[in-house]
Design a protein around this motif. Sequence first.
Motif, PDB file in Angstrom:
ATOM      1  N   LYS A   1      16.002  50.109   8.487  1.00 20.93           N
ATOM      2  CA  LYS A   1      15.722  50.067   7.046  1.00 20.93           C
ATOM      3  C   LYS A   1      14.670  48.995   6.730  1.00 20.93           C
ATOM      4  CE  LYS A   1      18.439  49.767   2.974  1.00 20.93           C
ATOM      5  NZ  LYS A   1      19.727  49.411   2.392  1.00 20.93           N
ATOM      6  N   ALA A   2      14.830  47.837   7.358  1.00 23.29           N
ATOM      7  CA  ALA A   2      13.878  46.749   7.107  1.00 23.29           C
ATOM      8  C   ALA A   2      12.474  47.135   7.570  1.00 23.29           C
ATOM      9  CB  ALA A   2      14.343  45.472   7.806  1.00 23.29           C
ATOM     10  N   CYS A   3      12.398  47.884   8.676  1.00 19.78           N
ATOM     11  CA  CYS A   3      11.091  48.231   9.243  1.00 19.78           C
ATOM     12  C   CYS A   3      10.259  49.113   8.323  1.00 19.78           C
ATOM     13  CB  CYS A   3      11.261  48.948  10.583  1.00 19.78           C
ATOM     14  SG  CYS A   3      11.693  47.844  11.911  1.00 19.78           S
ATOM     15  N   ILE A   4      10.916  49.878   7.443  1.00 14.92           N
ATOM     16  CA  ILE A   4      10.123  50.777   6.585  1.00 14.92           C
ATOM     17  C   ILE A   4       9.921  50.211   5.184  1.00 14.92           C
ATOM     18  CG2 ILE A   4      10.611  52.937   7.823  1.00 14.92           C
ATOM     19  CD1 ILE A   4      12.852  53.481   5.849  1.00 14.92           C
TER      20      ILE A   4
ATOM     21  N   THR B   1      14.780  39.151   8.112  1.00 15.45           N
ATOM     22  CA  THR B   1      14.323  37.922   8.758  1.00 15.45           C
ATOM     23  C   THR B   1      13.825  38.216  10.169  1.00 15.45           C
ATOM     24  OG1 THR B   1      16.156  36.887   7.594  1.00 15.45           O
ATOM     25  CG2 THR B   1      15.023  35.530   9.228  1.00 15.45           C
ATOM     26  N   LEU B   2      14.568  39.056  10.882  1.00 21.75           N
ATOM     27  CA  LEU B   2      14.181  39.351  12.262  1.00 21.75           C
ATOM     28  C   LEU B   2      12.895  40.162  12.317  1.00 21.75           C
ATOM     29  CD1 LEU B   2      17.581  40.120  14.038  1.00 21.75           C
ATOM     30  CD2 LEU B   2      16.228  38.023  14.085  1.00 21.75           C
ATOM     31  N   VAL B   3      12.783  41.158  11.453  1.00 21.65           N
ATOM     32  CA  VAL B   3      11.566  41.972  11.462  1.00 21.65           C
ATOM     33  C   VAL B   3      10.351  41.092  11.149  1.00 21.65           C
ATOM     34  CG1 VAL B   3      10.362  43.892  10.338  1.00 21.65           C
ATOM     35  CG2 VAL B   3      12.775  44.132  10.951  1.00 21.65           C
ATOM     36  N   LYS B   4      10.532  40.175  10.226  1.00 18.60           N
ATOM     37  CA  LYS B   4       9.448  39.219   9.919  1.00 18.60           C
ATOM     38  C   LYS B   4       9.051  38.435  11.167  1.00 18.60           C
ATOM     39  CE  LYS B   4       9.875  37.919   5.167  1.00 18.60           C
ATOM     40  NZ  LYS B   4      10.708  37.106   4.287  1.00 18.60           N
ATOM     41  N   ALA B   5      10.061  37.943  11.884  1.00 16.21           N
ATOM     42  CA  ALA B   5       9.790  37.156  13.096  1.00 16.21           C
ATOM     43  C   ALA B   5       9.087  38.010  14.153  1.00 16.21           C
ATOM     44  CB  ALA B   5      11.085  36.582  13.648  1.00 16.21           C
ATOM     45  N   ALA B   6       9.440  39.289  14.214  1.00 12.84           N
ATOM     46  CA  ALA B   6       8.778  40.183  15.174  1.00 12.84           C
ATOM     47  C   ALA B   6       7.305  40.338  14.807  1.00 12.84           C
ATOM     48  CB  ALA B   6       9.476  41.542  15.195  1.00 12.84           C
ATOM     49  N   ILE B   7       7.054  40.480  13.509  1.00 13.56           N
ATOM     50  CA  ILE B   7       5.666  40.619  13.043  1.00 13.56           C
ATOM     51  C   ILE B   7       4.865  39.356  13.390  1.00 13.56           C
ATOM     52  CG2 ILE B   7       4.201  40.841  11.006  1.00 13.56           C
ATOM     53  CD1 ILE B   7       6.564  42.488   9.728  1.00 13.56           C
TER      54      ILE B   7
END
Length: 622
Positions: free
Chosen positions: A271-274, A379-385
């Motif tokens: 969900k966060a990724c989209i 938060t995690l998706v941000k860190a991945a980016i």
Amino acid sequence: IDPRTDVSITSDGNLLFDKAVKDNVETVWHRHEAQQPQCGFCDMGLSCRICIMGPCRVDPFGQGPQTGVCGADADIIVARNLCRMIAAGAASHSDHGRDLVEVLEAVSKGEAPGYKIRSEEKLRRVAREYGIQTEGKDVLTVAGELADAMMEDYGMRRKSVTLVNRAPEKRRKVWEKAGITPRGIDRETSEMMHRTHMGVDNDWVSLLTQGLRNALSDGWGGSMIATEVSDILFGVPAPKPTMVNAGVLKKGQVNIVVHGHNPVVSEMVSKACISEEMLALAKAKGAAGINLVGVCCTGNELLMRRGIAMAGNHLMTELILSTGAVDMMIVDYQCIMPSIGKAAACYHTKMISTSDKARFPGMEHHEFHPDNAEEKAKTLVKAAIENFGNRKQVYIPVAPQEAVGGFSIETILGALGGTPAPLIDAIKAGKIRGAVGVVGCNNPKIKHDYGHVTLIKKLIENDILVVDTGCVSVASAKAGFKVPSAIEMAGPGLKEICGALGIPPVLHLGSCVDNVRILVLVSALADALGVDISDLPVAGSAPEWYSEKAVTIGVYCVASGITTHLGPMPPVTGSMNVVKLLTEGLNDVVGATFGVEPDPEKAAVFLIRVIEKKRKALGLDS
Ligand code: SF4
Ligand code: WCC
Ligand code: FE2
């Protein structure tokens, strides 16, 4: 390992293995080789370390000791060891189910932002099966009551777990007669552990009987709850196109890989990724987008419901990292090798563990709970980016393969017009000879994916419909069995039927807990024919299994009346009594047995024979 040998039948497997070797990444194959020769006593199930008077070993050649210090002989030791594998497998699936029930309860109380009831229809249907009055009640009330009722299934208040009622009546009678109707999910596992303590159950038949009941508490209990609640919370799967193999990783995008089993975490990540916010951030960092892909069963969960691409199965998990293209891997639990943190350290990949129950060396721990999951995922998706820019060299050696996944029983029956009748007609007419559920893992003892692909190819050639789950489903999708044009590889009858329906000859039913979808399907077929599951021309197979969970699945399939093939030999050969019971004696109790055959070509012959024998007994070809 001789660098000239191929570890896999897949090109991404071999090319990425070579890359891993070049990068000095140690893989499962290296560690497997370092373990050779593996312990012969353990291999036969003849070693015991249940108590501290031991460890003990029984000499299979009859010269050394024939009992452990306590006096347990080979039969007792082998049976106890196998039963403890069953308990561990049942505990794993069922605890996964429990986590979903907890989310369902939190949703009902409004304490799980980001989660919701995606299939109200299924919620109400399952609630009615639990005897819950649903009319006039709002959805969250029903959700709360269902979560409560499911929690009771875990305990000791019920005579039997509720969903055994889905089994055909004849099957339930078989279980009653054998005394193996599962009472409570945790109860059976707990009792299994109790019985295998030193000085409790010392009768191998009685032990294995409890083993059957324990496995059934998983198949018709914990795993079934896991699948049903996942459908309620995240949606009932429907066929969707997707892509598979390491080529699903994208050079110009932020690659996030989810690994493990429970969709509770991976759904929030997806969900966060989209979200627009994350996409904008990714673009600001020079990436063309965010590419979420899966490995293992949490990947299967996303693939089934969202068509999310699948990078690989169990033995691919280290190799995927060696692409250097993974910006973050997020894991929950089960089948996550503790080695992968170390493998990732050779690259820029951030490794994240998320479950309070599962920690790993070389990973950052970010614990997910129903109340914080939505925030954590962002938060995690941000860190991945943020990590995208730290990539060095990227090596993605293959192009992705197309596949179709998402065959829930609801959609299969829906496609058939609401009843299994058309499928039964095709089976009666002999166009489809029968069906085999091919399930389970990879194991470095077998060339990666060789067992799965070879077996499935033979089966569909012989007009046998294949349904698959878990790591098999990735192997067969990579082999190209999961596109409608794959009917060209099928026999003429199967080709005709699948062609008319526009489906591939191999149907992806989901993750390992989703093996219960097979139980639901065979129950529907048996009910429609007025027979027991053990009368149907169906069988099961786990050509490359490795895990305790796979043992439990195999045992609940057999206890449900489905004769099941195992590729690798389970650790039972130290007791001919146990071997005979599993391969012959069980037939008198549950109408099905195990067959072991590492060679998939021969295994196909075994399975075809099982199916043809059942057809004959049903009078289908007279
Ligand atoms: Fe040895 Fe018996 Fe103890 Fe097992 S339970 S370790 S066989 S003494
Ligand atoms: Ni399920 Fe077997 Fe894969 Fe793990 S993910 S390796 S149990 S099939
Ligand atoms: Fe050993």
